[in-house]
Design a protein around this motif. Sequence first.
Motif, short mmCIF file in Angstrom:
data_model
loop_
_atom_site.label_atom_id
_atom_site.label_comp_id
_atom_site.label_asym_id
_atom_site.label_seq_id
_atom_site.Cartn_x
_atom_site.Cartn_y
_atom_site.Cartn_z
N GLY A 6 24.26 38.06 27.11
CA GLY A 6 24.61 39.11 28.06
C GLY A 6 25.62 38.74 29.12
O GLY A 6 25.76 39.45 30.11
N ARG A 7 26.37 37.66 28.90
CA ARG A 7 27.34 37.20 29.91
C ARG A 7 28.76 37.48 29.43
O ARG A 7 29.62 36.61 29.40
CB ARG A 7 27.12 35.72 30.18
N THR A 8 28.99 38.74 29.09
CA THR A 8 30.29 39.14 28.56
C THR A 8 31.44 38.87 29.52
O THR A 8 32.50 38.38 29.10
CB THR A 8 30.26 40.63 28.18
N PRO A 9 31.32 39.18 30.83
CA PRO A 9 32.45 38.89 31.73
C PRO A 9 32.86 37.42 31.72
O PRO A 9 34.05 37.10 31.73
CB PRO A 9 31.92 39.33 33.11
N GLU A 10 31.88 36.51 31.67
CA GLU A 10 32.21 35.09 31.63
C GLU A 10 32.90 34.73 30.32
O GLU A 10 33.85 33.95 30.29
CB GLU A 10 30.93 34.25 31.79
N ALA A 11 32.41 35.32 29.22
CA ALA A 11 33.02 35.05 27.92
C ALA A 11 34.47 35.51 27.90
O ALA A 11 35.36 34.78 27.45
CB ALA A 11 32.23 35.73 26.82
N LEU A 12 34.73 36.70 28.39
CA LEU A 12 36.10 37.23 28.38
C LEU A 12 37.00 36.44 29.32
O LEU A 12 38.18 36.19 29.01
CB LEU A 12 36.09 38.71 28.78
N ALA A 13 36.47 36.01 30.46
CA ALA A 13 37.28 35.20 31.38
C ALA A 13 37.66 33.88 30.73
O ALA A 13 38.81 33.41 30.86
CB ALA A 13 36.50 34.95 32.67
N LEU A 14 36.72 33.28 30.01
CA LEU A 14 36.99 32.02 29.32
C LEU A 14 38.08 32.20 28.27
O LEU A 14 39.01 31.39 28.16
CB LEU A 14 35.69 31.54 28.67
N LEU A 15 38.00 33.29 27.53
CA LEU A 15 38.98 33.55 26.48
C LEU A 15 40.36 33.88 27.05
O LEU A 15 41.39 33.44 26.51
CB LEU A 15 38.48 34.69 25.59
N LYS A 16 40.38 34.64 28.12
CA LYS A 16 41.67 34.98 28.74
C LYS A 16 42.36 33.73 29.28
O LYS A 16 43.58 33.58 29.17
CB LYS A 16 41.45 36.00 29.85
N GLU A 17 41.57 32.83 29.86
CA GLU A 17 42.15 31.58 30.37
C GLU A 17 42.75 30.76 29.23
O GLU A 17 43.86 30.22 29.34
CB GLU A 17 41.08 30.77 31.09
N ALA A 18 42.01 30.67 28.12
CA ALA A 18 42.52 29.91 26.98
C ALA A 18 43.79 30.53 26.43
O ALA A 18 44.75 29.81 26.09
CB ALA A 18 41.45 29.86 25.88
N ARG A 19 43.83 31.83 26.34
CA ARG A 19 45.02 32.51 25.84
C ARG A 19 46.22 32.26 26.75
O ARG A 19 47.35 32.06 26.29
CB ARG A 19 44.76 34.01 25.70
N ALA A 20 45.99 32.26 28.06
CA ALA A 20 47.08 32.03 29.01
C ALA A 20 47.69 30.64 28.81
O ALA A 20 48.91 30.47 28.87
CB ALA A 20 46.57 32.18 30.44
N HIS A 21 46.85 29.65 28.54
CA HIS A 21 47.37 28.30 28.28
C HIS A 21 48.23 28.27 27.03
O HIS A 21 49.25 27.59 26.98
CB HIS A 21 46.21 27.30 28.14
N LEU A 22 47.82 29.02 26.01
CA LEU A 22 48.52 29.00 24.74
C LEU A 22 49.88 29.70 24.81
O LEU A 22 50.80 29.35 24.07
CB LEU A 22 47.66 29.68 23.66
#
Length: 322
Positions: free
Chosen positions: A132-148
């Motif tokens: 149930g921690r969708t906001p944290e999951a999306l924040a983690l993914l967005k950060e990774a995408r920004a690095h890429l």
Amino acid sequence: MERRSLLGAGVVLGAAVVVRPPAARSAEHPAVSDAELAAVRALFAAGAYERLGRLLPLLLDGAEHGVEAGPAGAARAAWVWVLASQLAVKQGRTGAAGAYAGLAGAAARRSGNAVVLAAAARAGATPLRRTGRTPEALALLKEARAHLTAGPRPSAAELDAAGMVELTAAYTAAQAHQTSTARDFADEADQTALRLARRPHAGGRPLQLSAGQCTLYRIGIHRHLGDLDTALAHAARLDAGQLPTAERRARAATDTARALLDADDAAGAFTQLRLVELAAPAEARRPSVRALTAEVAGARPGLPGLDAYLRRTAPGVNAPAG
């Protein structure tokens, strides 16, 4: 030095790849090798989860040593922990998946490799969304995408990783019924796949992102959004034979079975479950797929072949009397 062979464990990978026992590893070869990593990845891709589960502890010991062996060692350690997290997800062990993903993330940051960091972020997103921690999951993914995507011309490996992050983000948002976010990320993944198709790949680890991969994810994305017609349209469009691994082909059949069952087509769902077993028998015995099989049995207990399928894949689950 005593060595344990993956071939001896019944795995044919085309070359004699060995996994060193912990004692020898600590004394002489503390880090995980590229060959060992490739071998256990091949097990996961083939859906050979029991063999992988027996061999993975040997590499987990190596990962603990390798994370201190510079950026390359940290990267290999992160990949091992990503794989351990993925296997735990397959086994329904969400807590363990989160713990391994946390270790993978820490090692990925030490490696300084954006592709490795993206893999760790994708691994971490699954247990986060399942708890149930969708906001944290999306924040983690967005950060990774920004690095890429920070550079002016991402490499093929970076585009591949970015597209897979976008697909994971789309699926994560869809599970939380965030329709616009899910559609936006899925559309971005489609565009990234097109860019990647035009980009030469110099070799190394096989790429994951493709038009077929995007179509596969769309099945689950639209199902979670409640748009079964679109989900099933993507399932009909997908040529599962073009997916690169047994694990991916089983995933396509599983997601299609779920969509068909939601559309009250239990017979069609059972046909897909048979394809799951055909692609990767261990996938059919996973806890979540066993639960899906039980749902099909409850909806259509008299389907031809269902009793035998239950005995093979879900012993202890009996089809109700018709």
